[in-house]
Design a protein around this motif. Structure first.
Motif, short mmCIF file in Angstrom:
data_model
loop_
_atom_site.label_atom_id
_atom_site.label_comp_id
_atom_site.label_asym_id
_atom_site.label_seq_id
_atom_site.Cartn_x
_atom_site.Cartn_y
_atom_site.Cartn_z
N GLN A 158 -9.82 3.37 -10.03
CA GLN A 158 -10.32 4.69 -9.78
C GLN A 158 -9.90 4.77 -8.10
O GLN A 158 -9.52 5.90 -7.69
CB GLN A 158 -11.55 5.03 -10.11
CG GLN A 158 -11.60 5.27 -11.69
CD GLN A 158 -13.16 5.52 -12.09
OE1 GLN A 158 -13.96 5.24 -11.45
NE2 GLN A 158 -13.38 5.69 -13.40
N GLU A 159 -10.65 3.89 -7.41
CA GLU A 159 -10.50 3.73 -6.05
C GLU A 159 -9.12 3.88 -5.48
O GLU A 159 -8.78 4.52 -4.66
CB GLU A 159 -11.27 2.80 -5.40
CG GLU A 159 -12.85 2.97 -5.76
CD GLU A 159 -13.80 1.85 -5.05
OE1 GLU A 159 -13.10 0.95 -4.56
OE2 GLU A 159 -15.02 2.05 -5.13
N PHE A 160 -8.29 2.86 -6.00
CA PHE A 160 -6.81 2.99 -5.57
C PHE A 160 -5.97 4.04 -5.95
O PHE A 160 -5.18 4.78 -5.24
CB PHE A 160 -6.29 1.59 -6.18
CG PHE A 160 -6.47 0.44 -5.62
CD1 PHE A 160 -6.22 0.21 -4.32
CD2 PHE A 160 -6.88 -0.56 -6.30
CE1 PHE A 160 -6.47 -1.12 -3.60
CE2 PHE A 160 -7.52 -1.80 -5.79
CZ PHE A 160 -6.86 -2.01 -4.23
N ALA A 161 -6.29 4.71 -7.13
CA ALA A 161 -5.84 6.06 -7.55
C ALA A 161 -6.34 7.31 -6.39
O ALA A 161 -5.43 8.04 -6.11
CB ALA A 161 -6.13 6.55 -8.99
N ALA A 162 -7.58 7.27 -5.93
CA ALA A 162 -7.80 8.39 -4.95
C ALA A 162 -7.07 7.90 -3.76
O ALA A 162 -6.89 8.87 -3.08
CB ALA A 162 -9.32 8.15 -4.90
N LEU A 163 -7.02 6.73 -3.16
CA LEU A 163 -6.45 6.36 -2.22
C LEU A 163 -4.88 6.70 -2.12
O LEU A 163 -4.16 7.10 -1.11
CB LEU A 163 -6.45 4.89 -1.78
CG LEU A 163 -7.85 4.59 -1.31
CD1 LEU A 163 -7.67 3.06 -1.16
CD2 LEU A 163 -8.25 5.13 0.07
N ARG A 164 -4.12 6.49 -3.44
CA ARG A 164 -2.88 7.01 -3.60
C ARG A 164 -2.80 8.34 -3.44
O ARG A 164 -1.64 8.97 -2.95
CB ARG A 164 -2.32 6.54 -4.98
CG ARG A 164 -1.43 5.31 -4.80
CD ARG A 164 -0.64 5.05 -6.39
NE ARG A 164 -1.45 5.04 -7.33
CZ ARG A 164 -2.28 4.00 -7.73
NH1 ARG A 164 -2.23 2.88 -7.13
NH2 ARG A 164 -2.80 4.22 -8.78
N ASN A 165 -3.46 8.93 -4.06
CA ASN A 165 -3.47 10.66 -4.07
C ASN A 165 -3.55 11.21 -2.69
O ASN A 165 -2.75 12.08 -2.17
CB ASN A 165 -4.66 11.24 -5.04
CG ASN A 165 -4.36 11.18 -6.46
OD1 ASN A 165 -3.33 10.90 -6.87
ND2 ASN A 165 -5.36 11.15 -7.22
N GLU A 166 -4.55 10.71 -1.93
CA GLU A 166 -4.73 10.96 -0.39
C GLU A 166 -3.40 10.71 0.44
O GLU A 166 -3.12 11.50 1.24
CB GLU A 166 -5.78 10.00 0.11
CG GLU A 166 -6.43 10.64 1.43
CD GLU A 166 -7.71 9.89 1.99
OE1 GLU A 166 -7.65 9.78 3.21
OE2 GLU A 166 -8.15 9.28 1.33
N TRP A 167 -2.93 9.55 0.06
CA TRP A 167 -1.71 9.18 0.79
C TRP A 167 -0.53 10.18 0.44
O TRP A 167 0.19 10.38 1.37
CB TRP A 167 -1.46 7.67 0.28
CG TRP A 167 0.10 7.33 1.01
CD1 TRP A 167 1.14 7.17 0.53
CD2 TRP A 167 0.22 6.74 2.24
NE1 TRP A 167 2.20 6.59 1.28
CE2 TRP A 167 1.54 6.31 2.72
CE3 TRP A 167 -0.86 6.28 3.39
CZ2 TRP A 167 2.06 5.83 3.55
CZ3 TRP A 167 -0.31 5.60 4.61
CH2 TRP A 167 1.15 5.52 4.60
N ASP A 168 -0.38 10.42 -0.85
CA ASP A 168 0.56 11.50 -1.11
C ASP A 168 0.33 12.80 -0.45
O ASP A 168 1.42 13.50 -0.15
CB ASP A 168 0.63 11.52 -2.62
CG ASP A 168 1.39 9.99 -3.27
OD1 ASP A 168 1.75 9.51 -2.72
OD2 ASP A 168 0.97 10.28 -4.40
#
Length: 79
Positions: free
Chosen positions: A66-76
């Protein structure tokens, strides 16, 4: 002239904001070298990793995902 005297001379030559940066660096060095009470200094990178492992909470795979997905979304969303 000893080291402390030389440092004083060099600090006196710096403008105020640079002298503050030097002070920050000196304080950082002191903190980095400080030995905390009841805690041994690590002798190797492995000891350091084990110490870090003891001080950080365990995170299960789902939370990590979940934390990596949130970081990926923020990065995108970045321009």
């Amino acid at each position: 002239m000893n080291t402390v005297e030389r440092i004083h001379v060099e600090i006196d030559r710096l403008p105020g904001e640079l002298a503050e940066e030097v002070l920050d660096f000196i304080l950082f060095l002191g903190q980095r070298r400080a030995i905390r009470p009841n805690e041994e200094q690590p002798e190797s990178i492995l000891d350091l990793a084990r110490t870090a492992q003891r001080h950080f909470p365990a995170v299960n795979a789902e939370v990590r995902h979940q934390e990596f997905a949130a970081l990926r979304n923020e990065w995108d969303r970045l321009p």
